[in-house]
Design a protein around this motif. Structure first.
Motif, mmCIF file in Angstrom:
data_model
loop_
_atom_site.group_PDB
_atom_site.id
_atom_site.type_symbol
_atom_site.label_atom_id
_atom_site.label_comp_id
_atom_site.label_asym_id
_atom_site.label_seq_id
_atom_site.Cartn_x
_atom_site.Cartn_y
_atom_site.Cartn_z
ATOM 1 N N UNK A 39 -6.384 1.292 15.689
ATOM 2 C CA UNK A 39 -5.429 2.393 15.823
ATOM 3 C C UNK A 39 -5.307 3.056 14.464
ATOM 4 N N UNK A 40 -5.429 4.359 14.431
ATOM 5 C CA UNK A 40 -5.386 5.091 13.167
ATOM 6 C C UNK A 40 -3.983 5.648 12.940
ATOM 7 N N UNK A 41 -3.338 5.189 11.876
ATOM 8 C CA UNK A 41 -1.997 5.677 11.537
ATOM 9 C C UNK A 41 -1.991 6.465 10.233
ATOM 10 N N UNK A 42 -3.090 6.433 9.494
ATOM 11 C CA UNK A 42 -3.165 7.119 8.205
ATOM 12 C C UNK A 42 -3.630 8.561 8.408
ATOM 13 N N UNK A 66 -11.284 7.615 21.941
ATOM 14 C CA UNK A 66 -10.490 6.436 22.294
ATOM 15 C C UNK A 66 -9.564 6.044 21.144
ATOM 16 N N UNK A 67 -10.114 5.946 19.944
ATOM 17 C CA UNK A 67 -9.325 5.518 18.784
ATOM 18 C C UNK A 67 -8.219 6.522 18.472
ATOM 19 N N UNK A 68 -8.552 7.809 18.419
ATOM 20 C CA UNK A 68 -7.558 8.808 18.042
ATOM 21 C C UNK A 68 -6.527 9.054 19.142
ATOM 22 N N UNK A 75 2.374 12.040 11.406
ATOM 23 C CA UNK A 75 1.573 12.675 10.350
ATOM 24 C C UNK A 75 0.084 12.590 10.658
ATOM 25 N N UNK A 76 -0.343 11.520 11.305
ATOM 26 C CA UNK A 76 -1.743 11.408 11.703
ATOM 27 C C UNK A 76 -2.048 12.418 12.809
ATOM 28 N N UNK A 77 -1.132 12.570 13.754
ATOM 29 C CA UNK A 77 -1.312 13.573 14.811
ATOM 30 C C UNK A 77 -1.337 14.981 14.230
ATOM 31 N N UNK A 78 -0.524 15.217 13.215
ATOM 32 C CA UNK A 78 -0.537 16.522 12.548
ATOM 33 C C UNK A 78 -1.886 16.781 11.881
ATOM 34 N N UNK A 79 -2.470 15.743 11.285
ATOM 35 C CA UNK A 79 -3.786 15.888 10.657
ATOM 36 C C UNK A 79 -4.850 16.219 11.706
ATOM 37 N N UNK A 80 -4.785 15.562 12.849
ATOM 38 C CA UNK A 80 -5.731 15.855 13.934
ATOM 39 C C UNK A 80 -5.553 17.296 14.394
ATOM 40 N N UNK A 108 1.985 19.481 19.648
ATOM 41 C CA UNK A 108 0.737 20.241 19.767
ATOM 42 C C UNK A 108 0.735 21.218 20.930
ATOM 43 N N UNK A 109 1.771 21.207 21.716
ATOM 44 C CA UNK A 109 1.783 21.982 22.954
ATOM 45 C C UNK A 109 1.439 23.459 22.738
#
Length: 125
Positions: A39-42, A66-68, A75-80, A108-109
């Motif tokens: 799981x990516x949190x960074x 899958x991972x993302x 903050x990780x979602x914001x980076x994506x 993100x909507x």
């Protein structure tokens, strides 16, 4: 977190892992490296992983998805969202939209609504 280039990704905790992800040329090894993250949190790692959607490998794109999609860290979602939906590469935009939708990222909507008008068909799907 606006993307300002690779230099910012080469600093702080996880810098060696991010460099290894960016420079890996063997797709099987890259899939294994990505899978090992869990799981990516960074946010810096999330940005690098998002950029990897540009690789010409369905296996890489699927394991990244899958991972993302498991990401819950805002903050990780914001980076994506920032790096993915704002990318010049159509596959990066398409898969970033898919990941953000799968993750249920409410922030993100509005950006996802804009992505519905993307020139690339897969980004609209």
């Amino acid at each position: 977190m606006p993307w300002t280039g690779e230099k910012i990704d080469d600093e702080g905790p996880g810098a060696a892992e991010r460099r290894a992800l960016r420079t890996e040329q063997d797709m099987q090894n890259l899939v294994a490296r990505i899978r090992s993250i869990g799981v990516c949190a960074d946010p810096r790692t999330a940005g690098v992983l998002t950029d990897l959607f540009a690789r010409d490998s369905d296996a890489v794109r699927e394991v990244l998805s899958v991972i993302l999609s498991k990401t819950t860290e805002p903050k990780a979602l914001e980076a994506i969202r920032t790096r993915g939906l704002g990318s010049a590469h159509p596959m990066v935009r398409a898969y970033a939209a898919r990941v953000l939708g799968n993750a249920g990222d409410v922030a993100s909507l509005e950006d996802l609504r804009k992505a519905a008008g993307d020139d690339f068909w897969l980004a609209r799907a």
